[in-house]
Design a protein around this motif. Structure first.
Motif, mmCIF file in Angstrom:
data_model
loop_
_atom_site.group_PDB
_atom_site.id
_atom_site.type_symbol
_atom_site.label_atom_id
_atom_site.label_comp_id
_atom_site.label_asym_id
_atom_site.label_seq_id
_atom_site.Cartn_x
_atom_site.Cartn_y
_atom_site.Cartn_z
ATOM 1 N N ASN A 4 0.823 -1.210 0.000
ATOM 2 C CA ASN A 4 0.000 0.000 0.000
ATOM 3 C C ASN A 4 0.854 1.255 0.000
ATOM 4 O O ASN A 4 0.545 2.231 -0.685
ATOM 5 N N VAL A 5 1.919 1.245 0.758
ATOM 6 C CA VAL A 5 2.818 2.402 0.807
ATOM 7 C C VAL A 5 3.513 2.584 -0.541
ATOM 8 O O VAL A 5 3.641 3.712 -1.036
ATOM 9 N N ALA A 6 3.936 1.496 -1.155
ATOM 10 C CA ALA A 6 4.576 1.573 -2.465
ATOM 11 C C ALA A 6 3.602 2.116 -3.505
ATOM 12 O O ALA A 6 3.959 2.949 -4.349
ATOM 13 N N PHE A 7 2.360 1.658 -3.466
ATOM 14 C CA PHE A 7 1.351 2.146 -4.399
ATOM 15 C C PHE A 7 1.093 3.637 -4.217
ATOM 16 O O PHE A 7 0.989 4.385 -5.194
ATOM 17 N N ILE A 8 1.015 4.083 -2.984
ATOM 18 C CA ILE A 8 0.806 5.509 -2.706
ATOM 19 C C ILE A 8 1.965 6.331 -3.243
ATOM 20 O O ILE A 8 1.771 7.392 -3.842
#
Length: 52
Positions: A4-8
């Motif tokens: 999720n952090v990578a996607f953000i």
């Protein structure tokens, strides 16, 4: 790193790059109608495009 952090981060960097391209277009490219730089071209009514 969490997915999720990578996607953000990918989304944030994508938006940043789009704004960078708009800035380059706004300051360095010429208007097709009148020949002035896009940031100087108020008569053609294209200044609304930078708001997007």
């Amino acid at each position: 790193m969490d997915r999720n952090v990578a996607f953000i981060w990918i989304v944030v960097l994508f938006v940043l790059e789009i704004n960078h391209f708009k800035w380059i277009w706004w300051t360095y490219w010429d208007c097709r109608r009148c020949g002035r730089k896009n940031h100087e071209c108020r008569a053609c009514g294209r200044s609304w495009l930078m708001m997007l």
